[in-house]
Design a protein around this motif. Sequence first.
Motif: not given
Length: 461
Positions: A57-58, A129-136
């Motif tokens: 996603s990044t 949302d489920v990926l956001l923490t890991g992506a950040i």
Amino acid sequence: MRGHRNLSLTEGPLLQSIIKFSIPLMLSNVLQVLFNMSDIAVVGRFAGPEALGAVGSTTILVSLFTGFLIGMGSGVNVTVARYLGARQDEDVSQTVHTSAIVLLLSGILLFLFGYIFTPDMLNLLGTKDVLLTGAIRYLRIYLFGMPALAVFNFGNGVLSASGDTRRPLVFLSVSGALNVILNLLFVIGFKMAEAGVALASVISQYLSAVLIILSLLRRNESIGLYPRKLSIDRRKCKQILSISIPSGAQNAIFAIANLFIQAGVNTFEPVIVEGNAAAANADALVYDVMAAVYTACSSFMSQNYGSGQIERVRKSYTLSLTLSFGIAAGMSTLLVVFGHTFLSLFTKSPSVVEAGMIRLRVMGYSYAFSAFMDCTIAASRGLGKSLIPTLIVILGSCVFRIVWVFTVFEYYHTILSLYLLYIFSWTLTGVAEIVYFVYCYRKQISILSSKKYANDVTSNK
């Protein structure tokens, strides 16, 4: 340190020299693609689909930041090559030391900007949302490598301008191998998932930066780096930025335009989306191999223009254009013929492979035509013209693509109508770039001829 043998850009058989110059760059670019693929493979196989999604996603943002710094490095390459061709050693040295500071500062600023606005950018892209923490987590760690990436692109620009494309390849190979080893160690051994992949990338980037700086510190010719000489010359800074910023912006804006294309792909069923993702891996391979010839085009044109060799300036463009077109045509043919095998590297699903072949066949007939656009941009850059070519490519290949998505694609809404925007945008932009280049070439050559005539008259008196 003596003994550095660089390829001469102003003497000898031109085609042979361009090929010899380009091959190490091609290998460097392909290695980067393969190392990036290894990142995805390791995190996907050993950390699970959620970590893979977070890293994936990044991708657009990573391409945006790294593309900008690669463009900055091209400004260094052209400016240094111009002064080397003119044998103006003091100007070469001032350019080297100015650009070292300018690119380092650029890398630091990109890191700070990216780190602060990482959550906002990912939210703007609609990251789940489920990926956001890991992506950040992944992106913020990865961004720590921006200063190192900036320094490597500075050194790569300087060395390639002098005809040395072998050493950057060696440095990249060493750091890339370390990247793969650390990926496995951090992800499998330490269970660090996306954070491990990002940290491995950062460490390998700093290694490549250290290696290329050490190489420049050991050189005693005009491209050598001397800490006591590090300062910013305002005139050289302006020259570098006038080419670097448009080049970097061009790379970054392409990433933004591709967001709209991806949004169009996402309107189809999952098998089309997955097939597109698998086939898109071919883009980086073809583009990056062609990009090596574009770097050669800029370097050869800039040095030969600086040395006043008009005929070699023209031939550098025509040979580079022919070479890049031929390479793309050859690679495209192989991709179409062996497309099923290539796509099977990324998926086991026959339906996904067939969906990927739709893109691969369309792009296989299109890749070569991008040479008319990209090689001509590189040629204009070699003459010191970067702003107008960048504006043309923004209008022709970025704005045009967005308009196409909301008109032609919106009307037909087939995956074929989406993929066809590439060949149409490349053709349109290529024609416009060639018209501008011909105008600039005639103008610059006229100036060069006038200078040579004036010098000849003076020397005869």
